[in-house]
Design a protein around this motif. Structure first.
Motif, PDB file in Angstrom:
ATOM      1  N   UNK A   1       0.814  -1.221   0.000  1.00 60.29           N
ATOM      2  CA  UNK A   1       0.000   0.000   0.000  1.00 60.29           C
ATOM      3  C   UNK A   1       0.845   1.266   0.000  1.00 60.29           C
ATOM      4  N   UNK A   2       2.158   1.105   0.250  1.00 61.52           N
ATOM      5  CA  UNK A   2       3.028   2.277   0.368  1.00 61.52           C
ATOM      6  C   UNK A   2       4.459   1.856   0.037  1.00 61.52           C
ATOM      7  N   UNK A   3       5.013   2.394  -1.049  1.00 58.59           N
ATOM      8  CA  UNK A   3       6.358   1.991  -1.467  1.00 58.59           C
ATOM      9  C   UNK A   3       7.444   2.494  -0.524  1.00 58.59           C
ATOM     10  N   UNK A   4       7.257   3.652   0.073  1.00 57.90           N
ATOM     11  CA  UNK A   4       8.254   4.170   1.015  1.00 57.90           C
ATOM     12  C   UNK A   4       8.307   3.306   2.277  1.00 57.90           C
ATOM     13  N   UNK A   5       7.126   2.896   2.755  1.00 59.26           N
ATOM     14  CA  UNK A   5       7.067   2.007   3.918  1.00 59.26           C
ATOM     15  C   UNK A   5       7.695   0.661   3.577  1.00 59.26           C
ATOM     16  N   UNK A   6       7.458   0.189   2.345  1.00 56.51           N
ATOM     17  CA  UNK A   6       8.061  -1.073   1.906  1.00 56.51           C
ATOM     18  C   UNK A   6       9.575  -0.952   1.848  1.00 56.51           C
TER      19      UNK A   6
ATOM     20  N   UNK B   1       8.275   4.225 -10.342  1.00 57.61           N
ATOM     21  CA  UNK B   1       7.335   4.943  -9.489  1.00 57.61           C
ATOM     22  C   UNK B   1       6.253   4.019  -8.947  1.00 57.61           C
ATOM     23  N   UNK B   2       6.148   2.810  -9.515  1.00 61.58           N
ATOM     24  CA  UNK B   2       5.076   1.890  -9.134  1.00 61.58           C
ATOM     25  C   UNK B   2       5.559   0.589  -8.500  1.00 61.58           C
ATOM     26  N   UNK B   3       6.837   0.291  -8.564  1.00 61.82           N
ATOM     27  CA  UNK B   3       7.331  -0.967  -8.000  1.00 61.82           C
ATOM     28  C   UNK B   3       8.822  -0.859  -7.674  1.00 61.82           C
ATOM     29  N   UNK B   4       9.282  -1.792  -6.876  1.00 63.11           N
ATOM     30  CA  UNK B   4      10.708  -1.870  -6.518  1.00 63.11           C
ATOM     31  C   UNK B   4      11.056  -3.319  -6.190  1.00 63.11           C
TER      32      UNK B   4
ATOM     33  N   UNK C   1       2.971  -1.363  -6.037  1.00 58.38           N
ATOM     34  CA  UNK C   1       1.982  -0.477  -5.427  1.00 58.38           C
ATOM     35  C   UNK C   1       0.586  -0.863  -5.903  1.00 58.38           C
ATOM     36  N   UNK C   2      -0.321  -1.121  -4.950  1.00 60.93           N
ATOM     37  CA  UNK C   2      -1.666  -1.587  -5.283  1.00 60.93           C
ATOM     38  C   UNK C   2      -2.749  -0.644  -4.769  1.00 60.93           C
ATOM     39  N   UNK C   3      -2.350   0.536  -4.326  1.00 62.69           N
ATOM     40  CA  UNK C   3      -3.327   1.486  -3.792  1.00 62.69           C
ATOM     41  C   UNK C   3      -3.214   1.592  -2.284  1.00 62.69           C
TER      42      UNK C   3
END
Length: 210
Positions: free
Chosen positions: A78-83, A100-103, A116-118
């Protein structure tokens, strides 16, 4: 009309003379030769069922722990920075490619990818009893060595709330192992385990739930 009729007679005469001049055995061998030339030159050898079964068993036993290819696992967050903070910081995974959408990350030599799924995404949990524990599913993780398991459990202890505390299960059984469960910031369940006998990772036996 006369021309066409003449051609048919000529063709019939040629065919008849060819039949007379060509021995039956030669004609038969020519037919076989033509049919053979249309077949593949080398047909694949068909292994008996037992050989295939033995081959698959030998592959799984030799490759399961020594020559394992990297596993690819992609999952929603739900949050790439948290991930990034969790997988890169808490777990210590090296970050690879990203957008911007995955890592993606290197998790003990395996490729995991956070998509990122929302912002409303959270993993939906189901539970199943395993040796007295209510195990959340779905879950994913890595089979570690005992020293790796101990090191990781100490590393994450200050940063996560264990769903299932690090402990040993299936004690005295072939599947005896250390295990622990916790979540990432998006609620995805992670299990890390270590077999007390690494050779028993794929051992087959019936587990009786008490």
């Amino acid at each position: 009309m006369i021309s066409i009729f003449s051609r048919r007679i000529a063709n019939h005469s040629i065919s008849k003379s060819f039949s007379k001049s060509t021995p039956k055995s030669t004609s038969t061998s020519m037919s076989k030769s033509i049919m053979t030339s249309r077949l593949p030159q080398r047909l694949p050898q068909r292994l008996p069922f037992q050989s295939l079964n033995q081959r698959s068993l030998s592959i799984s036993s030799s490759d399961s722990q020594e020559n394992v290819r990297p596993f690819h696992y992609a999952f929603p967050v739900h949050d790439l920075e948290a991930a990034k903070d969790f997988y890169g910081g808490v777990l210590g995974c090296t970050e690879g490619r990203s957008s911007a959408k995955w890592q993606d990350y290197n998790l003990y030599g395996h490729q995991i990818v956070c998509h990122f799924a929302g912002t409303t995404y959270r993993c939906q949990d189901w539970y199943n009893p395993v040796d007295g524990d209510e195990v959340p599913v779905p879950h994913a993780g890595i089979v570690l060595t005992e020293p790796q398991f101990k090191s990781l459990s100490e590393r994450v202890a200050e940063h996560v709330e264990f769903i299932i505390e690090p402990h040993k299960r299936f004690q005295g059984q072939p599947g005896e192992q250390y295990t622990m469960f916790f979540k990432d910031p998006s609620g995805n369940n992670l299990e890390f385990k270590a077999m007390t006998n690494e050779g028993n990772l794929f051992v087959k036996y019936e587990v009786t739930e008490g």
